[in-house]
Design a protein around this motif. Structure first.
Motif, short mmCIF file in Angstrom:
data_model
loop_
_atom_site.label_atom_id
_atom_site.label_comp_id
_atom_site.label_asym_id
_atom_site.label_seq_id
_atom_site.Cartn_x
_atom_site.Cartn_y
_atom_site.Cartn_z
N LYS A 132 -4.20 14.24 -2.69
CA LYS A 132 -5.04 15.20 -3.42
C LYS A 132 -5.13 14.77 -4.88
N LEU A 133 -6.06 13.87 -5.14
CA LEU A 133 -6.23 13.33 -6.48
C LEU A 133 -7.55 13.77 -7.07
N GLN A 134 -7.66 13.63 -8.39
CA GLN A 134 -8.94 13.86 -9.03
C GLN A 134 -9.94 12.79 -8.58
N PRO A 135 -11.24 13.07 -8.67
CA PRO A 135 -12.23 12.05 -8.28
C PRO A 135 -12.12 10.78 -9.11
N THR A 136 -11.51 10.88 -10.27
CA THR A 136 -11.39 9.73 -11.16
C THR A 136 -10.10 8.95 -10.91
N GLN A 137 -9.40 9.24 -9.80
CA GLN A 137 -8.15 8.56 -9.49
C GLN A 137 -8.14 8.10 -8.03
N SER A 138 -7.43 7.03 -7.77
CA SER A 138 -7.24 6.56 -6.41
C SER A 138 -5.95 5.74 -6.37
N ILE A 139 -5.30 5.73 -5.21
CA ILE A 139 -4.06 4.97 -5.06
C ILE A 139 -4.14 4.11 -3.81
N VAL A 140 -3.70 2.88 -3.93
CA VAL A 140 -3.71 1.91 -2.83
C VAL A 140 -2.27 1.54 -2.49
N LYS A 141 -1.94 1.61 -1.22
CA LYS A 141 -0.64 1.13 -0.77
C LYS A 141 -0.79 -0.34 -0.38
N VAL A 142 0.10 -1.18 -0.90
CA VAL A 142 0.04 -2.62 -0.65
C VAL A 142 1.31 -3.05 0.07
N GLN A 143 1.14 -3.73 1.18
CA GLN A 143 2.27 -4.28 1.90
C GLN A 143 1.98 -5.74 2.22
N VAL A 144 2.98 -6.57 1.99
CA VAL A 144 2.90 -7.99 2.34
C VAL A 144 4.07 -8.28 3.27
N SER A 145 3.76 -8.76 4.47
CA SER A 145 4.81 -9.08 5.43
C SER A 145 4.73 -10.55 5.81
N VAL A 146 5.89 -11.13 6.06
CA VAL A 146 5.99 -12.53 6.46
C VAL A 146 6.82 -12.61 7.73
N LYS A 147 6.29 -13.30 8.73
CA LYS A 147 6.99 -13.47 10.01
C LYS A 147 7.31 -14.95 10.21
N ASN A 148 8.55 -15.23 10.49
CA ASN A 148 9.00 -16.59 10.76
C ASN A 148 8.59 -16.98 12.18
N ILE A 149 7.67 -17.94 12.32
CA ILE A 149 7.24 -18.39 13.65
C ILE A 149 7.77 -19.79 13.95
N SER A 150 8.71 -20.26 13.14
CA SER A 150 9.33 -21.56 13.40
C SER A 150 10.49 -21.37 14.37
N ASP A 151 11.14 -22.46 14.71
CA ASP A 151 12.24 -22.38 15.67
C ASP A 151 13.61 -22.41 15.00
N LYS A 152 13.64 -22.17 13.68
CA LYS A 152 14.91 -22.12 12.97
C LYS A 152 14.85 -21.10 11.84
N SER A 153 16.01 -20.67 11.39
CA SER A 153 16.07 -19.71 10.29
C SER A 153 15.64 -20.38 8.98
N GLU A 154 14.89 -19.63 8.17
CA GLU A 154 14.43 -20.15 6.89
C GLU A 154 14.54 -19.06 5.83
N ARG A 155 14.81 -19.48 4.60
CA ARG A 155 14.81 -18.53 3.48
C ARG A 155 13.37 -18.31 3.02
N CYS A 156 13.02 -17.03 2.83
CA CYS A 156 11.64 -16.66 2.48
C CYS A 156 11.64 -15.79 1.22
N GLU A 157 10.66 -16.05 0.36
CA GLU A 157 10.50 -15.24 -0.85
C GLU A 157 9.01 -15.03 -1.10
N ILE A 158 8.66 -13.83 -1.60
CA ILE A 158 7.26 -13.45 -1.81
C ILE A 158 7.01 -13.27 -3.30
#
Length: 346
Positions: A118-144
């Motif tokens: 319930k915001l004023q017409p002059t306001q808006s909010i966006v939810k941002v999500q960034v996900s990373v999935k490891n599709i390799s065959d070994k564990s890896e360190r990941c940073e965004i």
């Protein structure tokens, strides 16, 4: 012959057009979310009177200087079409998703969605999500990492501001956003504000404000000189910022997701903050006993009484900080802001 040539050119254009990708848009009032799978980048803009447009990110080259990056193992990948194997786009009910694939390494998804608040017409909010999935065959360190080439503040005397600092006009590092909470770029009419602490937000390990050229290079962690202006050999007064989140070791098929919010506003109205930070009702304990939970009152007078009690407790904690943790003071301050926001709508 000329007509035949025109027809041939048109047919060729139709045939190769998909190679150039497409741009999708999703609106919330006068605010527009814009994504491009040809580049893999994104933007927001405000659509004003007579279709006048105000971009929140630099629009040059399909806003390609605003993007996310993934450090997977020892290799850095900018989530753009020039460094990943494929980029695809999907429109949702409230937003747009971009999916990036690096073959045999990882899949990343950028999910931006307008929130139903319930915001004023002059306001808006966006939810941002960034996900990373490891599709390799070994564990890896990941940073965004997220890099944002803003431009609103460049037309004013204040490039950025935070909850703690009214002006950030030189290169600056933030190793925590607990006190600063958000970073804002504004031209005095339109504003974009990144909410980086509170609620379900993934707290960053570093926020760096600098000249754009310092941040979009290949260095994972930017080399800043605190206090240096936003000028470089290639550009003048060109500010941007980047956000780095903690790394995580991902097992095969394991995901990591970071979450934050972007608040937009227009017509000199401040971006909304507290409605996001208190989206899930928080319980505030006033001293030794429970005062209440925000959102439970039907009578406006109850809000005023609750706000007075919360302010009194806040003053007590300021006078005797040894009786409470810094986290309690921060939560209480956020609760007071939430009550003030609610009172505006009663």
């Amino acid at each position: 012959m000329k007509l035949r040539f025109i027809i041939l050119v048109n047919l060729l254009w139709i045939a190769i057009f998909p190679l150039f990708g497409k741009t999708a848009e999703k609106s919330n009032g006068d605010f527009v979310m814009q994504m491009s799978d040809s580049v893999g980048s994104f933007n927001f803009y405000y659509l004003g009177i007579n279709n006048s447009r105000t971009d929140f990110f630099v629009p040059y080259d399909s806003f390609s200087n605003t993007f996310f990056s993934v450090k997977f193992g020892n290799t850095v990948y900018k989530l753009r079409n020039d460094t990943v194997n494929s980029v695809s786009m999907e429109e949702t009910t409230t937003g747009i998703k971009l999916k990036y694939v690096v073959n045999d390494r990882f899949e990343a998804v950028l999910d931006c969605s307008f929130m139903d608040l319930k915001l004023q017409p002059t306001q808006s909010i966006v939810k941002v999500q960034v996900s990373v999935k490891n599709i390799s065959d070994k564990s890896e360190r990941c940073e965004i990492k997220g890099t944002f080439d803003t431009l609103l503040g460049e037309s004013t005397g204040v490039h950025f501001s935070t909850a703690r600092l009214s002006k950030v006009n030189t290169e600056t590092n933030f190793t925590s956003m607990r006190d600063d909470q958000w970073i804002r770029s504004s031209n005095g009419n339109e504003s974009i504000q990144f909410l980086l602490d509170g609620a379900d937000i993934t707290s960053p390990r570093l926020v760096a404000v600098a000249n754009k050229d310092v941040l979009i290079g290949n260095s994972w962690e930017p080399s800043l000189k605190v206090g240096r202006t936003f000028n470089s050999v290639f550009s003048y007064n060109n500010s941007a910022f980047c956000v780095l989140w903690d790394s995580k070791v991902l097992s095969p098929l394991q995901n990591d997701t970071i979450t934050f919010y972007i608040s937009l506003s227009s017509k000199s109205v401040l971006p909304s903050t507290t409605l996001v930070l208190t989206e899930t009702p928080k319980t505030y304990y006033g001293g030794r006993e429970l005062v209440s939970e925000s959102g439970d009152f039907d009578n406006p007078e109850d809000y005023y009484r609750y706000a007075e009690a919360a302010l009194k407790r806040y003053e007590e904690l300021k006078a005797h900080p040894e009786t409470a943790s810094k986290e309690e003071i921060t939560r209480l301050r956020t609760e007071i802001d939430a009550i003030i926001e609610k009172l505006r709508w009663l």
